[in-house]
Design an enzyme around this catalytic site. Structure first.
Site, PDB file in Angstrom:
ATOM      1  N   SER A  44       1.191  -1.227   0.298  1.00 44.94           N
ATOM      2  CA  SER A  44      -0.061   0.344  -0.216  1.00 44.94           C
ATOM      3  C   SER A  44       0.836   1.301   0.012  1.00 44.94           C
ATOM      4  O   SER A  44       2.223   1.011   0.789  1.00 44.94           O
ATOM      5  CB  SER A  44      -0.872  -0.136   1.594  1.00 44.94           C
ATOM      6  OG  SER A  44       0.020   0.432   2.562  1.00 44.94           O
ATOM      7  N   ASP A  45       0.308   2.264  -0.386  1.00 44.46           N
ATOM      8  CA  ASP A  45       0.831   3.485  -0.325  1.00 44.46           C
ATOM      9  C   ASP A  45       0.768   3.607   1.232  1.00 44.46           C
ATOM     10  O   ASP A  45       0.309   3.244   1.967  1.00 44.46           O
ATOM     11  CB  ASP A  45       0.315   5.225  -1.200  1.00 44.46           C
ATOM     12  CG  ASP A  45       1.588   6.261  -1.107  1.00 44.46           C
ATOM     13  OD1 ASP A  45       1.261   6.220  -1.577  1.00 44.46           O
ATOM     14  OD2 ASP A  45       2.521   5.850  -0.352  1.00 44.46           O
ATOM     15  N   TYR A  46       1.669   4.800   1.703  1.00 47.11           N
ATOM     16  CA  TYR A  46       1.943   5.548   3.540  1.00 47.11           C
ATOM     17  C   TYR A  46       0.601   5.574   4.461  1.00 47.11           C
ATOM     18  O   TYR A  46      -0.109   6.405   3.542  1.00 47.11           O
ATOM     19  CB  TYR A  46       2.986   6.522   2.961  1.00 47.11           C
ATOM     20  CG  TYR A  46       3.200   7.016   4.361  1.00 47.11           C
ATOM     21  CD1 TYR A  46       2.737   7.815   5.698  1.00 47.11           C
ATOM     22  CD2 TYR A  46       4.820   6.832   5.234  1.00 47.11           C
ATOM     23  CE1 TYR A  46       2.748   7.855   6.654  1.00 47.11           C
ATOM     24  CE2 TYR A  46       5.518   6.683   6.158  1.00 47.11           C
ATOM     25  CZ  TYR A  46       4.285   7.729   6.833  1.00 47.11           C
ATOM     26  OH  TYR A  46       5.396   7.880   7.915  1.00 47.11           O
TER      27      TYR A  46
END
Ligand code: GLC
Length: 735
Positions: free
Chosen positions: A258-260
């Site tokens: 996932s992104d942050y």
């Protein structure tokens, strides 16, 4: 490690250990910063699978050693980082690299970046960013390697995967690449970061998917999900996107991260009622690693124990992470190939700086050169003016690992080239008024800075600049965006050059001297006023460590500029998004007709078109020919054109091939880039440039969402950019 042994390892793992492998944190020091907020248990801390943005062989060795001493099964950590346009040696920002239209330039920048980062211990790089971009209000257009075109996006996505991963990611100078942001993050509404993306499946498949697909086909090891929704469902929990398209259609077998904190953010999106549901939706949609949220850490185990998430699903994710570690050779050698001695030898080496200087000069785009004011004539007394004249903040917003020492400024290089006595320097102005900088800082919760006597300072800067300019033969003006105005979370509702810089230019034009304006920026800007007041205009983006040397190489004539824009420049901010491969509409703009698709207050076409860029050479195009007016499945046609360098200056030209499908079962763009050739020409040299046109080039997602070519008439355009082209026609009769 053999697959059987890896499988045995998986089967030895407890549920906690399996969940741990799917967690990425920003450091194992949990006493400070964002990791502290995750509130991970000390046991979980030594189960996590990877670390984000910790770099340096000594620090990484230290963490890995401590971690392995506490990890029961001795499963090594992965170290991942954002080496977007360079590690210690910083290259031009990705949009600039794409403007070289030279896969070798992109390859060289990428290769050196990963050689330095891998020597410093990085196993996975969060790059390439291949998001297609059309709206310059979005601060992250600076990261897009393909700009507004899917064909360029594909070419450079493949180039970067090859450069990052080589043939074996465990070998010296290679690492795993993480393609981002999947998917269509570049289409955020209004160019506002993290905003909604909503488009037809056809639009997605026609324009936004191809570059990710190309990277996957080239073997990308990892994909990062984007913050945005795709048609109402956040990418990070979007099973259609991650299971159907990514896994089933594209056959991607690597790791999805996932992104942050994007998994946790599905709560804010309003599709997860709490962290437990966020964990459930993400793992079921196919996200393997939870970057910097504690959603998986706190809920995945119980979801499996409750039978809501089959352990098989968990095992598949863990297996992909273990497989990546195995491909990197980390089980045999947890420290990879990185060590202090190698790191010191390779980082910012002379060789790397030379590569940086040569590649950087090919990323610049010459936008104007009235009466050949460039290259600069010798023995000129030069007034070097502007906030970027003596400024090292030219690396772009993703250069956190750079070595800022010894970055030369324009002033230092110019003085070394033509002698201090011939350089009259004045700052002229700040990039922004303090109020504007404070707006940026306050919006980020950072205390604003009060500047004493700002007005007086402004007047003093201006007065000094005018005085210096009066004594000079010619003016070089170095202006642009503040580096905090470009990159993530830097969306802008006004993309003009700042008023304070425009005012400086206005004052300088009163002196009736030639002005060469050099632009430092991360996005297409509104340049009408700056362009009209400049005799020459050179777009250098954020050029990186060797930027000053490369700029002087170009303006002093040692290098002939050859860059071409990969994004259209707008007439006004209100014209965004603007892109060349648009549809015709039922009322295309015709001059002097009222009821057509246009703006009342600006021209309809872009200020600078996609593919545009000048040279010191004079390239002339003539004699476009086509081998046949009919193309068949097994009989491609050849298009040729004569290109002559009608000047005494050798140079490179990017000859571009576009095709228009005149009638389709759904609307088709007025032009689509289908090929380009960057060719070197000696003075007065003429060449015949040929392109092959195949049926494949005619395929598109038709009304039934099939990827096919349809019979009918086509136009071919060939030229130096997407606007000034010569054209001919051919027909395809689908037998
Ligand atoms: C950021 C960015 C992404 C980056 C990641 C890790 O929010 O969206 O591009 O790779 O976090 O730093």
């Amino acid at each position: 490690m053999k697959k059987e042994k890896l499988l045995k390892l998986l089967n030895q793992m407890t549920l906690e250990e399996k969940v741990g492998q799917l967690i990425q944190i920003a450091d194992i020091d949990t006493t400070t910063g964002p990791v502290k907020k995750l509130n991970l248990s000390s046991e979980m801390l030594f189960h996590v699978g990877s670390i984000l943005n910790v770099v340096g062989s000594e620090k990484i060795r230290k963490i890995q050693k401590e971690y392995l001493s506490r990890n029961r099964l001795k499963i090594p950590l992965l170290f991942m980082a954002d080496i977007i346009n360079g590690y210690r040696t910083v290259f031009p920002i990705p949009i600039a690299q794409g403007c070289s239209w030279n896969p070798k330039v992109v390859y060289d920048c990428t290769k050196v970046s990963i050689q330095e980062a891998e020597a410093a211990g990085t196993n996975v790089n969060f790059s390439p960013m291949v998001d297609l971009v059309r709206d310059s209000r979005w601060g992250r257009v600076m990261e897009s390697i393909g700009g507004e075109d899917p064909y360029l996006g594909k070419v450079f996505a493949k180039t970067m995967i090859e450069a990052y991963q080589g043939k074996d990611i465990s070998k010296l100078g290679n690492a795993a690449a993480c393609v981002k942001h999947f998917a269509a993050y570049g289409a955020v509404e209004g160019g506002r970061d993290y905003n909604t993306v909503d488009m037809s499946e056809r639009e997605f498949r026609q324009y936004y998917l191809p570059a990710y697909q190309a990277a996957i086909e080239k073997g990308a090891e990892m994909i990062m999900t984007s913050f945005n929704t795709i048609n109402g469902i956040p990418a990070t929990v979007n099973s259609w996107l991650l299971r159907k398209v990514l896994r089933e259609e594209l056959g991607f077998q690597g790791v999805v991260i996932s992104d942050y904190s994007a998994i946790e953010e599905t709560i804010a999106h309003g599709v997860s009622k709490d962290k437990k549901e966020a964990a459930y939706k993400a793992i079921m949609a196919g996200v393997d690693i939870d970057m910097m949220s504690n959603v998986y850490a706190n809920h995945l185990k119980e979801l499996v124990e409750e039978g809501k998430v089959p352990e098989r699903i968990l095992d598949e994710s863990v297996w992909r992470v273990l497989t990546l570690k195995n491909k990197l050779g980390l089980f045999e050698n947890p420290y990879g190939n990185s060590n202090k001695e190698r790191e010191m030898k390779i980082l910012k080496s002379k060789k790397n700086l030379q590569i940086a200087r040569e590649t950087t000069s090919e990323t610049f785009v010459l936008l104007k050169n009235e009466k050949e004011v460039l290259p600069l004539k010798k023995n000129n007394k030069i007034a070097l003016i502007g906030p970027y004249a003596d400024n090292i903040a030219i690396l772009g917003s993703w250069s956190m690992f750079s070595d800022k020492s010894k970055i030369l400024t324009l002033k230092e290089v110019l003085e070394s080239r033509i002698g201090c006595e011939n350089v009259l320097y004045a700052k002229g102005s700040e990039i922004l008024k303090q109020k504007e900088i404070n707006e940026i800082l306050e919006a980020e919760g950072i205390d604003s800075i009060q500047m004493e006597n700002e007005e007086a300072k402004e007047k003093e800067y201006l007065k000094e600049a005018v005085e210096k300019a009066k004594q000079a033969d010619i003016i070089i003006l170095a202006i642009g965006e503040h580096y905090r105005q470009s990159g993530e979370a830097c969306s802008r509702a006004n993309i003009e050059i700042s008023e304070i810089q425009r005012n400086l230019l206005k004052e300088l034009t009163k002196l009736n001297k030639k002005i060469i304006t050099i632009l430092f920026n991360g996005r297409p800007l509104v340049l009408k006023e700056v362009e009209e007041k400049s005799d020459a205009l050179l777009e250098v983006w954020f050029p990186g460590t060797e930027g000053a040397n490369a700029i002087l190489d170009v303006i002093l004539g040692d290098v002939n500029p050859s860059g071409k824009l990969t994004m259209s420049f707008p007439q006004a901010t209100g014209q965004c998004p603007i892109y060349y491969n648009h549809y015709n509409t039922g009322r295309p703009h015709i001059n002097n007709v009222r009821y057509v698709s246009r703006y009342q207050d600006i021209p309809t076409e872009s200020y600078y078109p996609f593919g545009y860029g000048l040279s010191y050479s004079k390239f002339e195009y003539s004699d476009l020919k086509i081998s046949s007016n009919h193309i068949k499945e097994d009989l491609p046609i050849t298009v040729s054109i004569s290109v002559k360098n009608n000047s005494k200056i050798a140079g490179k030209e990017v000859i571009q091939l576009y095709i228009q499908d005149l009638v389709g079962s759904c609307v088709r763009p007025v032009k689509e880039l289908k090929g380009f050739k960057k060719e070197y020409f000696e003075p007065w040299e003429e060449k015949e440039i040929t392109f092959q046109i195949t049926i494949d080039m005619l395929k598109f997602w038709n009304e039934k969402l099939e990827y096919k070519a349809e019979s009918g008439e086509f136009k071919v355009f060939v030229g130096p950019n997407s606007k000034d082209t010569k054209e001919c026609r051919f027909e395809f009769i689908n037998s």
